[in-house]
Design an enzyme around this catalytic site. Structure first.
Site: not given
Ligand code: KIV
Length: 264
Positions: A46, A115, A182
């Site tokens: 993120s 993922e 998620e």
């Molecule tokens: O990249 C991230 O911050 C995540 C969270 C949303 C779980 O994978």
């Protein structure tokens, strides 16, 4: 002070003690989170969106993740640190092994996260067989945002829900030590949490998971744009960053967060 271990996180699941996780990307926030009682820091990809200002997580590189993970590890003493494997850095087992090695040896991560469901089981097994602790990630997969057609709740249809339950079991069988769920309906997250022994961490997945994770800048209310239903501005409640983090930890541990209005 010693760090929280994976065995401690497993014991917390068994004891019904909720696990409080936040993302962080630098040493200063890492220190604040560590002092405020957060159990685990996720160095999420993120960071592509909230630190780099990209439109998605896809442009994030392994070099970026190593750099931010190293800073987070340096800033903390007691948290367990998970680093995301970025888009296409685990497209085959060989690539996954060498990139996970970088995140752990150069970045200092204690666990890596990737993922996907059945399709990543073989890669995950190869990592686990070599002693790498792995967190799986199901439901809304931000690295697949274009295929999914947007950031949408997953597993609403019965067939999708059944696949997610089977995927969670298969990932555990392949060697996953933890699972992030998620944006899935709360009832489905509850079923998955009961169906596996590994800790299940929810984000937009209701209160019955073993723990919760939020993107730090979302829960501080500084992410521009519309806030997703499952986040909450803890800084607005408390007026100071350390107090906001401490309130998040307290609300996750007590079960006050997420509330029924913050789930699907
Ligand atoms: O990249 C991230 O911050 C995540 C969270 C949303 C779980 O994978």
């Amino acid at each position: 002070m010693s760090r929280i271990s994976l065995s401690k996180l497993r014991e917390m699941k068994v004891a019904g003690e909720k696990i409080a996780i936040l993302t962080a990307y630098d040493a200063s926030f890492s220190h604040v989170l560590d002092q405020a009682g957060v159990d685990v820091i996720l160095v999420g990809d993120s960071l592509g969106m909230v630190v780099q200002g990209q439109e998605s997580t896809l442009p994030v590189t392994v070099d970026d993740m190593v750099y931010h993970t190293r800073n987070v590890v340096r800033g903390s003493e007691s948290v367990f640190v998970i680093a995301d494997m970025p888009f296409m850095s685990y497209a085959n087992p060989e690539q996954a092994i060498s990139n996970a090695a970088r995140l752990m040896a150069e970045g200092g991560a204690h666990m890596v996260k990737l993922e996907g469901g059945a399709v990543v089981c073989e890669t995950l097994k190869q990592l686990a067989d070599r002693g790498v602790a792995v967190c799986a990630h199901l439901g809304l997969l931000p690295q697949s945002v274009h295929r999914l057609g947007g950031y949408r709740v997953q597993g609403k249809k019965e067939s999708e829900a059944a696949t997610l339950i089977e995927d969670a079991k298969a990932l555990q069988q392949a060697g996953a030590d933890m699972l992030v769920l998620e944006c899935v309906p709360a009832d489905l997250a509850k079923q998955i949490t009961a169906a596996v022994d590994m800790p299940v961490i929810g984000i937009g997945a209701g209160a019955d998971c073993d723990g919760q994770v939020l993107v730090l800048y979302d829960m501080l209310g500084i992410t521009p744009g519309k806030r997703p239903r499952f986040t909450h501005d803890f800084l607005a409640d408390t007026g100071a960053i350390p107090a906001a983090i401490a309130k998040y930890v307290q609300d996750v541990k007590s079960g006050a967060f997420p509330s029924p209005e913050q789930q699907y």
